[in-house]
Design a protein around this motif. Structure first.
Motif, short mmCIF file in Angstrom:
data_model
loop_
_atom_site.label_atom_id
_atom_site.label_comp_id
_atom_site.label_asym_id
_atom_site.label_seq_id
_atom_site.Cartn_x
_atom_site.Cartn_y
_atom_site.Cartn_z
N ILE A 146 -0.60 -1.85 8.62
CA ILE A 146 -1.60 -2.17 8.58
C ILE A 146 -3.13 -2.29 8.04
O ILE A 146 -3.83 -3.05 7.54
CB ILE A 146 -1.27 -3.25 9.78
N GLY A 147 -2.96 -1.16 9.19
CA GLY A 147 -4.80 -0.18 8.82
C GLY A 147 -4.95 0.16 7.20
O GLY A 147 -5.61 -0.71 6.74
N ALA A 148 -3.52 0.34 6.34
CA ALA A 148 -3.83 0.27 5.20
C ALA A 148 -3.81 -0.76 4.50
O ALA A 148 -4.08 -0.94 2.67
CB ALA A 148 -2.24 1.51 4.77
N LEU A 149 -3.44 -1.93 4.51
CA LEU A 149 -3.37 -3.03 3.86
C LEU A 149 -4.82 -3.88 4.23
O LEU A 149 -4.87 -5.33 3.78
CB LEU A 149 -2.68 -4.17 4.00
N LEU A 150 -5.76 -3.49 5.53
CA LEU A 150 -6.55 -4.54 5.65
C LEU A 150 -7.59 -4.94 4.83
O LEU A 150 -8.04 -5.73 4.90
CB LEU A 150 -7.42 -3.76 6.62
N HIS A 151 -8.07 -3.49 3.97
CA HIS A 151 -9.21 -3.84 2.45
C HIS A 151 -9.01 -4.48 1.57
O HIS A 151 -8.97 -4.08 0.24
CB HIS A 151 -9.88 -2.46 2.62
N ASP A 152 -7.27 -4.34 1.68
CA ASP A 152 -6.55 -5.23 0.29
C ASP A 152 -6.68 -4.23 -0.77
O ASP A 152 -7.01 -5.15 -2.10
CB ASP A 152 -7.17 -6.34 0.17
N PRO A 153 -6.17 -3.75 -0.37
CA PRO A 153 -6.12 -2.21 -2.05
C PRO A 153 -4.90 -2.49 -3.18
O PRO A 153 -4.47 -3.15 -3.35
CB PRO A 153 -5.64 -0.69 -1.04
N ASP A 154 -6.00 -2.43 -4.37
CA ASP A 154 -5.45 -2.57 -5.42
C ASP A 154 -4.86 -1.45 -5.43
O ASP A 154 -3.29 -2.06 -5.85
CB ASP A 154 -6.31 -2.19 -6.54
N VAL A 155 -3.85 -0.76 -4.90
CA VAL A 155 -2.81 0.57 -5.06
C VAL A 155 -2.73 0.56 -3.84
O VAL A 155 -3.78 1.38 -3.04
CB VAL A 155 -3.14 1.89 -5.84
N TRP A 156 -1.30 0.77 -3.25
CA TRP A 156 -0.67 0.93 -2.09
C TRP A 156 0.06 1.88 -2.36
O TRP A 156 1.34 1.92 -3.10
CB TRP A 156 0.08 -0.36 -1.87
N VAL A 157 -0.27 3.27 -1.50
CA VAL A 157 0.38 5.02 -1.54
C VAL A 157 1.14 4.56 -0.35
O VAL A 157 1.08 4.77 0.80
CB VAL A 157 0.08 5.89 -1.53
N LEU A 158 2.67 4.25 -0.28
CA LEU A 158 3.38 5.32 0.99
C LEU A 158 4.27 6.13 0.37
O LEU A 158 5.48 6.57 -0.02
CB LEU A 158 4.00 3.76 1.49
N ASP A 159 4.54 7.19 1.59
CA ASP A 159 4.87 8.52 1.69
C ASP A 159 6.33 8.22 2.37
O ASP A 159 5.93 8.87 4.02
CB ASP A 159 4.39 9.84 2.13
N GLU A 160 7.43 8.49 2.70
CA GLU A 160 8.47 7.83 3.60
C GLU A 160 8.45 6.71 4.39
O GLU A 160 8.14 7.44 5.57
CB GLU A 160 9.09 9.15 4.16
N PRO A 161 8.23 5.72 3.81
CA PRO A 161 7.48 4.74 4.82
C PRO A 161 8.72 4.29 5.37
O PRO A 161 8.10 3.43 6.87
CB PRO A 161 7.04 3.67 3.89
N MET A 162 10.24 4.13 5.73
CA MET A 162 10.98 3.33 6.35
C MET A 162 11.37 4.60 7.43
O MET A 162 11.96 4.13 8.52
CB MET A 162 12.16 3.35 5.70
N MET A 163 10.99 5.79 7.50
CA MET A 163 11.03 6.71 9.04
C MET A 163 10.68 6.16 9.70
O MET A 163 9.51 5.56 10.17
CB MET A 163 10.72 8.11 8.50
N GLY A 164 11.62 6.18 11.26
CA GLY A 164 10.83 5.53 11.72
C GLY A 164 11.32 4.35 12.37
O GLY A 164 11.26 3.59 13.20
N LEU A 165 11.94 2.94 11.35
CA LEU A 165 11.18 1.78 11.09
C LEU A 165 12.68 1.03 11.64
O LEU A 165 14.01 1.90 11.02
CB LEU A 165 10.88 1.35 10.34
N ASP A 166 13.08 0.21 12.56
CA ASP A 166 13.89 -0.48 12.45
C ASP A 166 14.45 -0.71 11.67
O ASP A 166 13.48 -1.77 10.68
CB ASP A 166 14.80 -0.95 14.02
N PRO A 167 15.22 -1.80 11.45
CA PRO A 167 16.13 -2.55 10.08
C PRO A 167 14.67 -4.03 9.95
O PRO A 167 14.98 -4.18 8.27
CB PRO A 167 17.98 -2.92 10.99
N LYS A 168 14.95 -4.47 11.03
CA LYS A 168 14.13 -5.83 10.93
C LYS A 168 12.87 -5.15 10.01
O LYS A 168 12.75 -5.60 9.22
CB LYS A 168 14.04 -5.74 11.48
N ALA A 169 12.25 -4.46 10.87
CA ALA A 169 10.64 -4.14 10.65
C ALA A 169 11.56 -3.11 9.19
O ALA A 169 9.87 -3.51 7.93
CB ALA A 169 10.35 -2.85 10.88
N SER A 170 12.06 -2.56 8.17
CA SER A 170 12.28 -1.91 7.20
C SER A 170 12.69 -3.55 6.14
O SER A 170 11.47 -3.09 5.15
CB SER A 170 13.67 -1.50 6.55
#
Length: 246
Positions: A146-170
């Motif tokens: 959420i913090g990374a999306l607040l400023h509506d960036p043109d480029v979104w970079v995620l490093d292993e973003p699914m780690m720790g997320l449950d199936p719904k959140a993924s």
């Protein structure tokens, strides 16, 4: 758009060449997967892309802005979700989000609208007033997203973003990544989950021992490697992948 132009990174203390003369382009509106074994150079590449490391040689451009020469201008274009979501434990979730909004100068009305949207989406509305120290790993990952999306960036970079997320959140995260691309944003993410990369990405790049082993659509790579899956391509291009440093 993201452009890597002959990028090399050599660590001064060890003399190790973590990334070796890497060049590729990620087009605007593209969902781009970055994969490789442990020690391949993924994390080093992402750190250079986000400006926390400088390349030894070469250039990295975000929409034509050189990350090394104009770091603040480049970072304003970027939203980054790091691996592990190491946040400020003494802050509440709301304080953290407002801190991120302040850094990027997000106006109050837009800040509230985006907070409400993503807190509801990721089911953090009731928890956002609590201290981050009490958050689970998945909650931290959601908050960092959420913090990374607040400023509506043109480029979104995620490093292993699914780690720790449950199936719904993924699932919700993958849907948001696709939505960002539909809005004309560029999404660059690293993952060890090859099935996700195969189903989700417009194109993928495979890095191994600091070298770019392949880049293209999954179908193009399957054809070139005479393979039936991204997993088979990965194994053929990288071997056992027993390196120890990333």
């Amino acid at each position: 758009m993201i452009e890597f132009v002959n990028v090399t990174k050599i660590y001064a203390k060890s003399g190790a060449k973590a990334v070796d003369n890497v060049s590729f382009t990620v087009n605007t509106g593209e969902l781009f997967g970055f994969i490789g074994p442990n020690g391949a150079g993924k994390t080093t590449t992402i750190r250079m892309l986000t400006g926390s490391l400088l390349p030894t040689e070469g250039r990295i451009l975000l929409d034509g802005v050189d990350v090394a020469e104009k770091p603040m201008e480049a970072k304003r274009k970027l939203g980054f979700v790091p691996d592990g979501a190491d946040l400020f434990d003494r802050l509440s979730g709301l304080e953290y989000l407002n801190f991120m909004g302040d850094i990027y100068g997000v106006p109050a009305a837009q800040r509230k609208e985006r907070m409400d949207k993503y807190l509801s989406m990721f089911e953090l509305t009731d928890a956002v007033g609590g201290r981050i120290s009490g958050y689970s790993k998945g909650m931290r990952q959601k908050l960092a997203t959420i913090g990374a999306l607040l400023h509506d960036p043109d480029v979104w970079v995620l490093d292993e973003p699914m780690m720790g997320l449950d199936p719904k959140a993924s699932f919700l995260l993958k849907e948001e990544m696709k939505n960002q691309c539909k809005l004309g944003k560029t999404v660059f993410f690293s993952t060890h989950v090859l099935e996700v990369a195969e189903k989700l990405c417009t194109r993928v790049a495979v890095i191994n021992k600091g070298h770019l082993a392949a880049v293209g659509t999954v179908d193009e790579l399957k054809s070139a490697e005479h393979a039936e899956s991204l997993e088979q391509i990965f194994l053929e291009l990288t071997g056992s992948g027993e390196e120890t440093e990333d």
